[in-house]
Scaffold this active site. Structure first.
Site, PDB file in Angstrom:
ATOM      1  N   HIS A  35      -6.095   0.843 -10.839  1.00  0.00           N
ATOM      2  CA  HIS A  35      -4.767   0.538  -9.318  1.00  0.00           C
ATOM      3  C   HIS A  35      -4.873  -0.797  -9.008  1.00  0.00           C
ATOM      4  CE1 HIS A  35      -3.079   1.282  -6.224  1.00  0.00           C
ATOM      5  NE2 HIS A  35      -3.479   0.960  -5.000  1.00  0.00           N
ATOM      6  N   ASP A  38      -0.731   6.467  -4.751  1.00  0.00           N
ATOM      7  CA  ASP A  38       0.517   5.578  -4.053  1.00  0.00           C
ATOM      8  C   ASP A  38       1.039   4.396  -5.570  1.00  0.00           C
ATOM      9  OD1 ASP A  38      -2.525   6.360  -2.575  1.00  0.00           O
ATOM     10  OD2 ASP A  38      -2.183   4.262  -1.378  1.00  0.00           O
TER      11      ASP A  38
END
Length: 408
Positions: A168, A179
């Site tokens: 991430h 996300d």
């Protein structure tokens, strides 16, 4: 009265006259501005009502999210992408101009992206690049192409887990967050399709495969917010590596990523059917947790628990993904009903409309994450206690997109 006194009196009268004229002009301008602010008609579709509200409150597009200075950001990318989609329907130019304003504020004459730091390997830096494809196609301005190439370079060098999933961020090693699938993959899919003849579509599908394999809860079918392949993070389950809870917005990012990425997978691509299957799996799981209001709760599976609340960004994302999924033929038609029900919930449960016709989505979670400083443990208490923000861009962007897909 002597000559000097007469001059002083005339000067005073002249000054007062100028002051009165200036004041009258200012009042007239203020009145015009107020009148202009009243022009958001309830007869307009919700997509335009939201877009015009944002434009009036943030005259410069970089000001969205109440930003004081311009910075390259995924939230601006999300809202500007929604504005581009709106402009494709309206074709009046003003929404596209608002998008171009953001790009031109952040991209210099040589195509460098201001505030962007490749070495941070933050996948949140990628999605604003989505707005550059249309801008480049229309203008042939090489600054936009250079900026896209910079973002593609980040993806090429982005650190990966042992099994091949994008980290991430550099500061979050070995972790894939839901996300991140939205942050990286739609741009990646459009880039490889546009400039690389689709050479990397299998790599894109791989990112979804890893999340589907590791982050899916067998009992509910929902997806956990994040997966730590190393299982070293304090928030990670020592057996699975998953974070402890289901956060609606994170699942919203994931389903939006799927419907947007599928735009770039040809019908004969061997991975397309798999991705559609993932979308159906998680959508069928989500529908079981849709509240009677049409909305979803902040912590997806704990609707009745104290402190949980109906949350507008996740609901907007689900409405968009379901509606687009049906429109594109990926999902059964009943999901359009669920999307309309969700949209009804947003416009009745979470909507404020002021005297100027400006609209405001309430009860949007402002931010949530895992780890970091101060430490975020992914507990139920953590998610329900993060601050809320009206018209948060993570709600307004998907709200516009959902309204467009539903024709509302």
């Amino acid at each position: 009265m002597n000559r000097k006194s007469k001059i002083n009196l005339l000067s005073s009268i002249s000054f007062m006259f100028i002051l009165l004229v200036f004041s009258a002009k200012s009042m007239a301008q203020t009145g015009t501005e107020s009148k202009a602010k009243n022009e958001i008609s309830a007869k307009l579709k919700w997509s335009e009502r939201m877009a015009l509200t944002l434009m009036q409150r943030h005259p410069q597009s970089y000001m969205i999210d109440d930003a004081k200075v311009a910075h390259w950001s995924y939230v601006h990318g999300l809202v500007m992408y929604a504005f581009q989609e709106l402009d494709k329907q309206k074709k009046n130019g003003k929404y596209e101009a608002y998008v171009k304003q953001y790009a031109d504020e952040l991209i210099d004459a040589d195509g460098n992206i201001k505030t962007f730091k490749l070495e941070s390997f933050n996948i949140d830096n990628i999605p604003a690049g989505r707005i550059l494809f249309d801008l480049y196609a229309k203008t042939k301005d090489k600054r936009y192409l250079t900026a896209m190439q910079t973002l593609r370079k980040q993806l090429e060098e982005q650190p990966r887990t042992a099994s091949g999933g994008f980290w991430h961020k550099k500061i979050y090693p070995n972790q894939m967050w839901l996300d991140g699938l939205y942050m990286g993959e739609p741009f990646y899919a459009q880039y490889t399709t546009t400039f690389e003849k689709g050479a990397k579509l299998n790599d894109i599908a791989k990112q979804f495969e890893l999340i589907q394999l590791h982050a899916t809860d067998k009992k509910t079918g929902l997806l956990y917010h994040a997966w730590d392949e190393s299982k070293q993070m304090p928030w990670a389950n020592k057996e699975t590596g998953n974070s402890p809870n289901f956060w609606s917005r994170s699942i919203g990012w994931y389903v939006m990523a799927l419907v947007d990425v599928l735009d770039y997978f040809p019908k004969n691509h061997p991975k397309r059917k798999e991705l559609i299957g993932y979308l159906n799996n998680v959508s069928n799981a989500l529908i079981k947790f849709q509240d009677k209001s049409g909305m979803w709760y902040q912590v997806t599976d704990m609707g009745g628990k104290e402190g949980n609340y109906l949350e507008s960004s996740g609901t907007s994302m689900f409405a968009y993904a379901f509606a687009k999924g049906v429109n594109k033929g990926y999902l059964p038609k009943e999901f359009k009903n669920a999307a309309n029900k969700a949209f009804d919930g947003l416009t009745t449960q979470s909507m404020k409309i002021d005297a100027n016709g400006e609209i405001e989505l309430t009860n949007a979670c402002a931010v949530a994450g895992l780890g970091g400083t101060p430490y975020r443990d992914g507990s139920y208490e953590y998610y329900i206690n993060e601050k809320k923000k009206n018209n948060d861009p993570k709600a307004t962007g998907p709200f516009i997109l959902a309204a467009l897909e539903l024709g509302r």
